[in-house]
Scaffold this motif. Sequence first.
Motif, PDB file in Angstrom:
ATOM      1  N   VAL A 214      42.281  42.248  37.655  1.00  0.00           N
ATOM      2  CA  VAL A 214      43.693  42.223  37.281  1.00  0.00           C
ATOM      3  C   VAL A 214      44.187  40.796  37.066  1.00  0.00           C
ATOM      4  CG1 VAL A 214      46.027  42.759  38.059  1.00  0.00           C
ATOM      5  CG2 VAL A 214      44.183  44.396  38.463  1.00  0.00           C
ATOM      6  N   THR A 215      43.779  39.885  37.934  1.00  0.00           N
ATOM      7  CA  THR A 215      44.244  38.501  37.826  1.00  0.00           C
ATOM      8  C   THR A 215      43.791  37.861  36.522  1.00  0.00           C
ATOM      9  OG1 THR A 215      44.204  38.232  40.232  1.00  0.00           O
ATOM     10  CG2 THR A 215      44.237  36.229  38.909  1.00  0.00           C
ATOM     11  N   LEU A 216      42.532  38.067  36.151  1.00  0.00           N
ATOM     12  CA  LEU A 216      42.029  37.498  34.898  1.00  0.00           C
ATOM     13  C   LEU A 216      42.733  38.128  33.698  1.00  0.00           C
ATOM     14  CD1 LEU A 216      38.178  37.273  35.552  1.00  0.00           C
ATOM     15  CD2 LEU A 216      39.847  35.400  35.530  1.00  0.00           C
ATOM     16  N   ASN A 217      42.963  39.436  33.756  1.00  0.00           N
ATOM     17  CA  ASN A 217      43.664  40.103  32.663  1.00  0.00           C
ATOM     18  C   ASN A 217      45.078  39.555  32.510  1.00  0.00           C
ATOM     19  OD1 ASN A 217      41.393  41.674  32.367  1.00  0.00           O
ATOM     20  ND2 ASN A 217      42.257  43.465  33.377  1.00  0.00           N
ATOM     21  N   ARG A 218      45.715  39.298  33.638  1.00  0.00           N
ATOM     22  CA  ARG A 218      47.089  38.789  33.598  1.00  0.00           C
ATOM     23  C   ARG A 218      47.133  37.392  32.993  1.00  0.00           C
ATOM     24  NH1 ARG A 218      48.238  39.141  38.687  1.00  0.00           N
ATOM     25  NH2 ARG A 218      48.966  41.291  38.516  1.00  0.00           N
ATOM     26  N   LYS A 219      46.159  36.561  33.341  1.00  0.00           N
ATOM     27  CA  LYS A 219      46.119  35.207  32.761  1.00  0.00           C
ATOM     28  C   LYS A 219      46.000  35.268  31.243  1.00  0.00           C
ATOM     29  CE  LYS A 219      44.100  32.781  36.742  1.00  0.00           C
ATOM     30  NZ  LYS A 219      45.174  31.778  36.886  1.00  0.00           N
TER      31      LYS A 219
END
Length: 235
Positions: A209-214
Motif C-alpha cells: 500500500v505504501t509503495l502504491n500511495r507514493k
Amino acid sequence: MFRAYREFMLALKKRSKKLTYIVGLVSQKGGVGKSTLSRMIAREFEKGGMRTKIADLDTQQQTCTYWAGRRAECNIEPEIQVQSFATVKSALSDAPRFDALIMDGKPNASEQTLEVAKAADVVVIPTGQTVDDLHPGVLLAHSLVRKGIPIPRIAFAMCKTTGSARESDAARRYLEEAGYSVLEGEIPVSTAYGSASDNGKAITETSYVTLNRKASDLAQSIVDRLTELAEKRVA
C-alpha cells in the motif's frame, strides 16, 4: 479516483471541441523511469475513466509494448492499450479516438523529443537524485525552452530515489533553481516495483500500500498540472 478528477473533466468539457490530452515523457538518457511513468499514468487515467493509449515511440526497445503483452496474458484490468509508432505524426493521427495519449519517447532522440514536446500538454522529464541524472535533464529542458516550449509545460518527476529526505530536497532545489517545477511525490528504488512490471502491472499495483500511495501521489500531481493548464486555457 483522483481528488482533482472532476475538475479535470469539467475543464475538458469547457473546450470548444473535444480534444485529446497529451502527456509526453522524454529524457536525455535511458534508465531514468520514462516508460515506468508512462505505464503508471496510463493505468491511473484508465482507472479514472479516461480512455487512454500509450504511444511507444522507442521502436527498438518497445518496453511499454512488451509490458502490455504481459498484462494481457495475466488478464489484468483495466486493459491498457499500447501501440508502437515509428513517428510522432503517426501516433498523433490515432489520438482523437482517446481522451488521453501518453507518448513514451526515445532517449537521446533530439528531433523526436522536440516533436513530442510540441504536441504535449505537459512534458514530463524523469530524473534521479544525482547530478549525473539531474544535469542532463536540465540541459534537455533548457534545449526545449530555447526551441519554443513554454516553461510551465515542463515538469520534472523524481524517480529511483533513495528515501533520503536530504538528498531529495537537494535534488528538488537543483531543479527549481534551474527554473523548473518538480511534481509532487517520488518513485523510490524498490524491487517490488520491478516485480510488478515483470507481471504486467503498473507501479500503483504492487502488493504494498505504501509503495502504491507514493506512485499515486506522483500521478495525482500530473493530473493537477493538466487541470491547472486546462483551466488557464479556457479562462
